[in-house]
Scaffold this active site. Structure first.
Site, PDB file in Angstrom:
ATOM      1  N   VAL A  85       8.948  -4.249 -10.060  1.00  0.00           N
ATOM      2  CA  VAL A  85       7.590  -4.240  -9.526  1.00  0.00           C
ATOM      3  C   VAL A  85       7.627  -3.908  -8.030  1.00  0.00           C
ATOM      4  O   VAL A  85       7.288  -2.806  -7.620  1.00  0.00           O
ATOM      5  CB  VAL A  85       6.874  -5.593  -9.770  1.00  0.00           C
ATOM      6  CG1 VAL A  85       5.490  -5.600  -9.106  1.00  0.00           C
ATOM      7  CG2 VAL A  85       6.732  -5.851 -11.266  1.00  0.00           C
ATOM      8  N   CYS A  86       8.079  -4.837  -7.262  1.00  0.00           N
ATOM      9  CA  CYS A  86       7.966  -4.694  -5.808  1.00  0.00           C
ATOM     10  C   CYS A  86       8.808  -3.526  -5.308  1.00  0.00           C
ATOM     11  O   CYS A  86       8.376  -2.763  -4.447  1.00  0.00           O
ATOM     12  CB  CYS A  86       8.356  -6.004  -5.153  1.00  0.00           C
ATOM     13  SG  CYS A  86       7.368  -7.375  -5.814  1.00  0.00           S
ATOM     14  N   LEU A  87      10.020  -3.395  -5.809  1.00  0.00           N
ATOM     15  CA  LEU A  87      10.873  -2.282  -5.399  1.00  0.00           C
ATOM     16  C   LEU A  87      10.420  -0.979  -6.055  1.00  0.00           C
ATOM     17  O   LEU A  87      10.234   0.037  -5.389  1.00  0.00           O
ATOM     18  CB  LEU A  87      12.332  -2.583  -5.756  1.00  0.00           C
ATOM     19  CG  LEU A  87      13.314  -1.416  -5.599  1.00  0.00           C
ATOM     20  CD1 LEU A  87      13.302  -0.867  -4.178  1.00  0.00           C
ATOM     21  CD2 LEU A  87      14.719  -1.852  -5.999  1.00  0.00           C
TER      22      LEU A  87
ATOM     23  N   ILE B 213      11.854  -7.939  -4.387  1.00  0.00           N
ATOM     24  CA  ILE B 213      11.818  -8.863  -5.529  1.00  0.00           C
ATOM     25  C   ILE B 213      10.418  -8.749  -6.095  1.00  0.00           C
ATOM     26  O   ILE B 213       9.441  -9.066  -5.411  1.00  0.00           O
ATOM     27  CB  ILE B 213      12.046 -10.338  -5.146  1.00  0.00           C
ATOM     28  CG1 ILE B 213      13.286 -10.502  -4.271  1.00  0.00           C
ATOM     29  CG2 ILE B 213      12.117 -11.206  -6.400  1.00  0.00           C
ATOM     30  CD1 ILE B 213      13.464 -11.942  -3.763  1.00  0.00           C
ATOM     31  N   SER B 214      10.293  -8.235  -7.279  1.00  0.00           N
ATOM     32  CA  SER B 214      11.363  -7.918  -8.210  1.00  0.00           C
ATOM     33  C   SER B 214      11.621  -6.404  -8.234  1.00  0.00           C
ATOM     34  O   SER B 214      10.785  -5.613  -7.789  1.00  0.00           O
ATOM     35  CB  SER B 214      10.938  -8.364  -9.600  1.00  0.00           C
ATOM     36  OG  SER B 214       9.811  -7.635 -10.011  1.00  0.00           O
TER      37      SER B 214
END
Lengths: 207, 207, 207, 207, 207, 207, 207, 207
Positions: H115-117, H111-112
């Site tokens: 960005v994070c993924l 998440i999100s």
């Protein structure tokens, strides 16, 4: 495959035809969401002091003037009013202004996605720039048109992005000097983030 | 990567099976939107005097005659009634008519997207043409079918487009001689643009 | 329960604030569908020679002039430019113009549904008129706003309608003298109907 | 409040203008779903031996002939071809045919929902019948039109229903003599029900 | 049927449980749209100097503090923190604060629509108030929940509204003293209106 | 208008045909959402010790056994397996079980909404019960079917509700003895509420 | 780029896990649409006498038996019941059956899209087959899952198709010997096509 | 093209920023569906004993602590709290923890999504890992953002997947030792599968 990141020193932002008359034609987001996302990209340009070029198409006609959120939000931007060229890179002043930023990576947003954004993106790509299409600060007349435009740009090697991702790649680390301003950006343009922050400090008794 | 543009002298338009019976099967847009978009592409062909080939599949059967918007809108088009071939390029007359246009870039629209448009696009691509699928002047039976068709065409190197983008790339510059006609095109088929123009001249007191 | 029908002699049509600037705010239909539906109601008013009152709110300001489709389509309509009243019935000239039609049944359309249409409908209902809200020739900013407005009007006894229904109730019988014009209306604004007609006569060999 | 049920001896079914040309205009369901639901209501009429009246509007013109699913599925229905009347009850033969069924409760379906279904429903209600609109065996040009039509009918006291509910109220008890045929109806027109039945008997080793 | 209008002297506004934690549960609008609509109602309360009561449920727990847009936007509102009562009217202080406004007409918004808004609305209605549910300044967990809540409130005679309608009924006439502030309200919270205004003055050369 | 509330001592819950085979036919919510909402209503029945009647239709056939979430979640419920009656109130054992609860207010959920829920609701209403349809713990085959069923029930005076509203009306005050269990209910079946609670205690350092 | 067509002599069809229990999990199309599309692909296999392999996963357990539409529609298909292998090509009998068809081009459909269809497609591609995923005769649990699966397959070079396209490429020319059967296929599974045919012959007076 | 499968011995799982505050911002799935899908991936990690790294961004601030479903569900995971780095691979401890798993194939959820993924996926890909984005155990603020993120990852060669596919590729064969646990996984997180299993054993009389 390499992953070459956006930084405050390698990127510039181009706003292509964010004009009031064109903004009223955008249906791919709710009008409030679209304005919110444009403002967020404007704020990112400010926080990271990115060189910015704003361009218009026939701004003294029915397309209307620059959206106030863009014009007032970017007082230091270079503005190029194009008298007729549809593809912004066909205007020598615009192309020069972009070149003058000295940046290799271009973050481009436009109304509409399939014309103003896509044409500029394809030309920039052809010129050798690394091109990032900021899709949520862009918009167009229907979902089908937007999907086709994204597919065309991706096919040509343009990188599809949205403002939160752009901002996060520029921020890089919350401990950097832009961290505080970036936190405010998130709270202002992502309501859940603002709610979380308010609730957190209230719970800490620090409100 | 190069960006080779559409121009009034390098492009031709192909309308594949825009027949009344098939039009009634299109569900990927509202019927009024679809008709509007077909008319817009017809008008672009006229404004830019693009050589145009209209073809039908079994037009004297249940598929029905050419949609009036296409037939009446393109009085000078070459019409090829295919007696049975599904892929338009399998019909020698059609292939010859396309070749005769002398154009390298083909703007293709069709009903349906996954058959009439996709088959012709793949064959044209295999023949060495640059192929642009005009997706909003095309339509089909479900969103899933349309998405699959677009993915298949993009996978094969066909360029996904929509009529506003096609028109804008041909126009190139609002100061060109087609500018006035192009402005009318936009106002007629994009209601917000027409509204903007009306409001603008009223505000100027020039109504 | 009785079912008292609309007829060409008991009904009048009111267009409330169909102005270019407001039209650009409508998101409850695609822009092309909305314009299509407004034109259809305009045409119905013409075919059935219904007395028509067109009114605007601050038409010389940002709301913009009357949409050309309405103004040019209804050359004989009474036009009342309201200098400030939001509820059209608060303007004495408008109220008088409506009264002067001598009709008991009012077909009202407006931009927006929850203000211009709903306010006029509630006032007309309170004045004793039979009120029919023509919902597809009206529009507003979001589906939630439209749903709330319809619920409010229905709660007050306003009859929810759409243009095809309005036209059909007025036509009453295809053999009436307006039958031919009505057929053209259907073909022009419901594409499937136009396609069916073209296909039918082609099949009959009467094209 | 009382709840007076539908039974095989108090209900009749009216199919209003289920014609091929009009069916092609329905967009409120997928075409396959719509046809499925029409077939299901046809089958219910057969299973419960409900007196049925089928009527058309200008069936020898562009509206087209009765949909085969209706005509072939209801060989014993009374068919009334209306030469021009839009509201079926304005045709004396139709009104007489309905009266002749001797039934108080009318299950009405029509294309389109806001004209053929709504007009007949309102007239039937005014005549003193209990009226049930079978909404999924009916359809129209847009969701907004359908919603407005349902609101108009509900406002007038028409009962909104769908075929599974109609069938279930008629069946009353799975142990009745129509139980087996009703089970087949459900399996044929609700795929999950058919899947459940197949899986159940396979698990029992009775396939 | 009578149409008794909202005015600046007969209406009060109640904000029920607009708390940060609850706001994060709203899915019936985009988060940005929802916040925008809440802010608009806050601004209306200010422009029309409507007596306002803000109430919370367990504001020092996980529900979180009052949304800053509400708390900071309404510095003069009466705030009632409910220690446990779910229906705001079960709290004597809240009921007294509402009574003290001396207003007969209550504009109520709440998170969530089916609990905070609906419970307060039903109680207020039972107490004899005229109740207007401001649906777009309210929100809840799913569309089905919202639809059920609206149906329940309408069934009980609550009037369904949204902020533009509320504001327009209060404004009554653009020439009134609140006209200027109201124009800014519209431009700030309906982007198309802001765009129209900017474009209009630019066209007039008055930018 | 009076507002007579649900309480733990005046309400009973009826689960009508929550069987595995029928659950697989529900398309009006995502399958996971539907199961979640059914579990939430089961939990409410437990927390408030509401007398509960669970009934099935042909549970030893393709409709399948009671959903484990219902059967295992309500060990003390009265279970009535109906051998054939579709309307649960046509089964004498069921009607007696409901009567035996001694409650005037019935909370009814069912698969499907238009048959199992609507038929039972209409019969209960006719019997003089106050009927509340718990719509999100119910489901059916399409949105159109659900909308028609809700309209039919509302027309008959059934109150449309959803589980959060039902629970909140029963809870009445967070300080009541069920407050703690109710908080867990909310956290378990509304993810944002669970997230808020976890975050709140973490911020307080009480995790 | 070459365009190597599907023909009746180079293609085989694989149905992977079209079992009743799995079919009830499909939510990416309406259940009736999905069954319709599966039946259409079954009919294509018959019309073009394509070698067909049907395989199941644990067909004597909860996944259930082969859907009757597949089993009864393809009496000559090779059936391979896999005792446990998820990827059909991991089962030697299946791999052998596919090889035995002697075909280079595989048309694969499966439930679910991301497992049964994607795994088999990726393995077939790795084995050197030309793979065509028939997406509308396949389905899965959510749109996101379907989109991800399509993207994965396209990324690997699998060609995305749908049944009308598959059929049309096999038909090649309406004058071929399968033309009549193909026309019936279209009319049976695309309702507008059936309506068009009925209307056409009625208009010709040949009904 | 080769198809190199996921196995329990070549894969690791990375959960990036599954924190309560961020979870409340996810709108690309219903909140209940999202939590369900996260839990399913957690369970897969457990069943296949995959080395797992969980990381957070500013977990002691407004982003909130790890979602309980992740933290409690993965008691043996390596947890890396990042003090400021947005791209998890910029944190040396995280990069080392991933390397220490010794696995070549990384299943990443975050998440999100954009960005994070996406950032972690692009960095992992650049580091030479085979990267699989588990999209339904990830989420973000709008569908447009999710679509752009998926397109960016696919463009870079990341494989798009969802949890059922991940689990199925790891399971490989239902007869393997994880078969039983895998069946429970499916029944718990895909309701139709649980319903099928319950119904199957009931039909067999083995309930």
């Amino acid at each position: 495959m390499s992953y070459d990141r956006l930084t405050a020193s390698n990127a510039a932002v181009l706003f292509v035809d964010h004009q009031t008359g064109l903004a009223n034609g955008v249906t791919t987001q709710t009008p409030v969401d679209f304005l919110n996302n444009v403002k967020a990209l404007v704020t990112i340009a400010q926080i990271y002091k990115l060189p910015t070029v704003v361009t218009t198409s026939a701004h003294d006609g029915p397309n209307g003037p620059i959206m106030p959120a863009v014009e007032q939000g970017l007082p230091d931007a270079t503005i190029v009013h194009r008298p007729g060229e549809i593809n912004a890179f066909d205007n020598a002043d615009f192309a020069a202004a972009v070149k003058k930023t000295g940046r290799k990576k271009l973050l481009i947003a436009g109304i509409s996605t399939e014309v103003c954004l896509a044409f500029a993106s394809l030309s920039a790509k052809a010129e050798g720039y690394d091109v990032y299409a900021v899709l949520d600060a862009s918009g167009t007349w229907s979902k089908l048109v937007e999907d086709a435009a994204i597919a065309r740009m991706v096919q040509a090697g343009v990188v599809p992005m949205t403002w939160v991702g752009v901002g996060a790649e520029l921020l890089h680390d919350w401990r950097s000097e832009t961290g505080l301003a970036h936190g405010k950006l998130m709270g202002d343009y992502l309501p859940f983030a603002g709610n979380n922050t308010t609730a957190f400090f209230a719970a800490k008794g620090q409100k």
